[in-house]
Write a protein that holds these residues in place. Structure first.
Motif, PDB file in Angstrom:
ATOM      1  N   TRP A 190       2.448   1.707  -3.393  1.00 35.74           N
ATOM      2  CA  TRP A 190       1.476   2.221  -4.361  1.00 35.74           C
ATOM      3  C   TRP A 190       1.291   3.724  -4.166  1.00 35.74           C
ATOM      4  O   TRP A 190       1.306   4.487  -5.138  1.00 35.74           O
ATOM      5  CB  TRP A 190       0.143   1.491  -4.228  1.00 35.74           C
ATOM      6  CG  TRP A 190      -0.813   1.896  -5.305  1.00 35.74           C
ATOM      7  CD1 TRP A 190      -0.970   1.303  -6.526  1.00 35.74           C
ATOM      8  CD2 TRP A 190      -1.714   3.010  -5.284  1.00 35.74           C
ATOM      9  NE1 TRP A 190      -1.917   1.986  -7.257  1.00 35.74           N
ATOM     10  CE2 TRP A 190      -2.386   3.039  -6.523  1.00 35.74           C
ATOM     11  CE3 TRP A 190      -2.018   3.988  -4.342  1.00 35.74           C
ATOM     12  CZ2 TRP A 190      -3.341   4.002  -6.836  1.00 35.74           C
ATOM     13  CZ3 TRP A 190      -2.959   4.956  -4.660  1.00 35.74           C
ATOM     14  CH2 TRP A 190      -3.618   4.950  -5.894  1.00 35.74           C
ATOM     15  N   GLY A 196      -6.908  -2.005   1.695  1.00 29.29           N
ATOM     16  CA  GLY A 196      -7.490  -1.240   0.600  1.00 29.29           C
ATOM     17  C   GLY A 196      -7.300   0.249   0.814  1.00 29.29           C
ATOM     18  O   GLY A 196      -7.337   0.738   1.943  1.00 29.29           O
ATOM     19  N   ALA A 238      -8.832   7.354  -6.973  1.00 29.19           N
ATOM     20  CA  ALA A 238      -8.181   6.052  -7.124  1.00 29.19           C
ATOM     21  C   ALA A 238      -8.666   5.103  -6.038  1.00 29.19           C
ATOM     22  O   ALA A 238      -8.978   5.528  -4.921  1.00 29.19           O
ATOM     23  CB  ALA A 238      -6.667   6.206  -7.033  1.00 29.19           C
ATOM     24  N   HIS A 285       2.406   6.716  -6.892  1.00 28.40           N
ATOM     25  CA  HIS A 285       1.352   7.526  -7.501  1.00 28.40           C
ATOM     26  C   HIS A 285       1.342   8.970  -6.987  1.00 28.40           C
ATOM     27  O   HIS A 285       0.403   9.717  -7.247  1.00 28.40           O
ATOM     28  CB  HIS A 285      -0.015   6.870  -7.278  1.00 28.40           C
ATOM     29  CG  HIS A 285      -0.219   5.681  -8.153  1.00 28.40           C
ATOM     30  ND1 HIS A 285       0.319   4.453  -7.866  1.00 28.40           N
ATOM     31  CD2 HIS A 285      -0.856   5.546  -9.330  1.00 28.40           C
ATOM     32  CE1 HIS A 285       0.015   3.599  -8.814  1.00 28.40           C
ATOM     33  NE2 HIS A 285      -0.690   4.232  -9.730  1.00 28.40           N
ATOM     34  N   ALA A 300       0.840  -1.208   0.000  1.00 28.04           N
ATOM     35  CA  ALA A 300       0.000   0.000   0.000  1.00 28.04           C
ATOM     36  C   ALA A 300       0.871   1.253   0.000  1.00 28.04           C
ATOM     37  O   ALA A 300       0.608   2.208  -0.742  1.00 28.04           O
ATOM     38  CB  ALA A 300      -0.943  -0.009   1.203  1.00 28.04           C
ATOM     39  N   TRP A 352      -7.368   1.203  -4.670  1.00 23.47           N
ATOM     40  CA  TRP A 352      -6.362   0.161  -4.823  1.00 23.47           C
ATOM     41  C   TRP A 352      -6.540  -0.880  -3.726  1.00 23.47           C
ATOM     42  O   TRP A 352      -6.887  -0.547  -2.603  1.00 23.47           O
ATOM     43  CB  TRP A 352      -4.974   0.777  -4.730  1.00 23.47           C
ATOM     44  CG  TRP A 352      -3.862  -0.230  -4.810  1.00 23.47           C
ATOM     45  CD1 TRP A 352      -3.268  -0.690  -5.943  1.00 23.47           C
ATOM     46  CD2 TRP A 352      -3.230  -0.912  -3.727  1.00 23.47           C
ATOM     47  NE1 TRP A 352      -2.294  -1.606  -5.620  1.00 23.47           N
ATOM     48  CE2 TRP A 352      -2.263  -1.765  -4.272  1.00 23.47           C
ATOM     49  CE3 TRP A 352      -3.400  -0.884  -2.338  1.00 23.47           C
ATOM     50  CZ2 TRP A 352      -1.458  -2.583  -3.492  1.00 23.47           C
ATOM     51  CZ3 TRP A 352      -2.611  -1.705  -1.561  1.00 23.47           C
ATOM     52  CH2 TRP A 352      -1.645  -2.547  -2.128  1.00 23.47           C
ATOM     53  N   SER A 353      -6.297  -2.113  -4.084  1.00 27.23           N
ATOM     54  CA  SER A 353      -6.244  -3.173  -3.066  1.00 27.23           C
ATOM     55  C   SER A 353      -5.179  -4.171  -3.494  1.00 27.23           C
ATOM     56  O   SER A 353      -4.904  -4.332  -4.676  1.00 27.23           O
ATOM     57  CB  SER A 353      -7.602  -3.852  -2.906  1.00 27.23           C
ATOM     58  OG  SER A 353      -7.961  -4.544  -4.065  1.00 27.23           O
TER      59      SER A 353
END
Length: 157
Positions: A40, A134, A153, A44, A37, A155-156
């Motif tokens: 990510w 998540g 966004a 980003h 996480a 994400w998981s």
């Protein structure tokens, strides 16, 4: 606040005899999810200015592992009211931190997933689920109220 990052704690071990729910630890998979996480977020360009975190062991560890991906991560601020909070209680907490540019809140379901639904769709009963670790990144324009956010966004792991 212009950006809100909502992070559900990563996978935790099941409760065991003698251990209360707040003391549950992350599983080894959960530790990997929390790192992922953070990677990510960093890849980003979503870097929090302020981090609010439930006092539970699994949320504190999730926050620490995710923030380890940033060179100069902000200090995590414990917020007791996140644990077992309703979307309304979380919204009230966020109101107290509207001066942050990008705020990250690390917490639990169902509060986190219902908060996403409340801010994006205007109703907290329209949630779709938020898996362990998540992330939801929301863009906010104007005052913090139901339906005020855009989901930028999700994400998981």
């Amino acid at each position: 606040m212009h950006e809100l990052i909502l992070l559900r704690h990563a996978e935790a071990l099941a409760a065991s005899a003698g251990n209360a729910d707040p003391q549950r630890r992350l599983s080894s998979r959960g530790e990997q999810e929390a790192h992922a996480a953070g990677k990510w977020l960093a890849s980003h360009g979503s870097r929090p200015d302020r981090v609010l975190c439930s006092p539970a062991e699994r949320t504190r560890t999730t926050a620490a592992l995710a923030l380890a991906e940033f060179a100069d991560a902000p200090q995590v601020q414990p917020a007791d009211e996140i644990y077992d909070a309703t979307p309304g209680e979380l919204l009230a907490l966020l109101d107290q931190h509207e001066d942050a540019g990008t705020l990250m809140l690390v917490g639990h379901n169902p509060g986190i997933e219902r908060l996403v639904a409340l801010l994006v769709e205007g109703r907290s009963d329209e949630f779709r689920g938020m898996p362990p670790a998540g992330l939801a990144v929301l863009h906010l324009d104007g005052p913090l109220e139901p339906g005020c956010a855009r989901l930028d966004a999700f994400w998981s792991p």
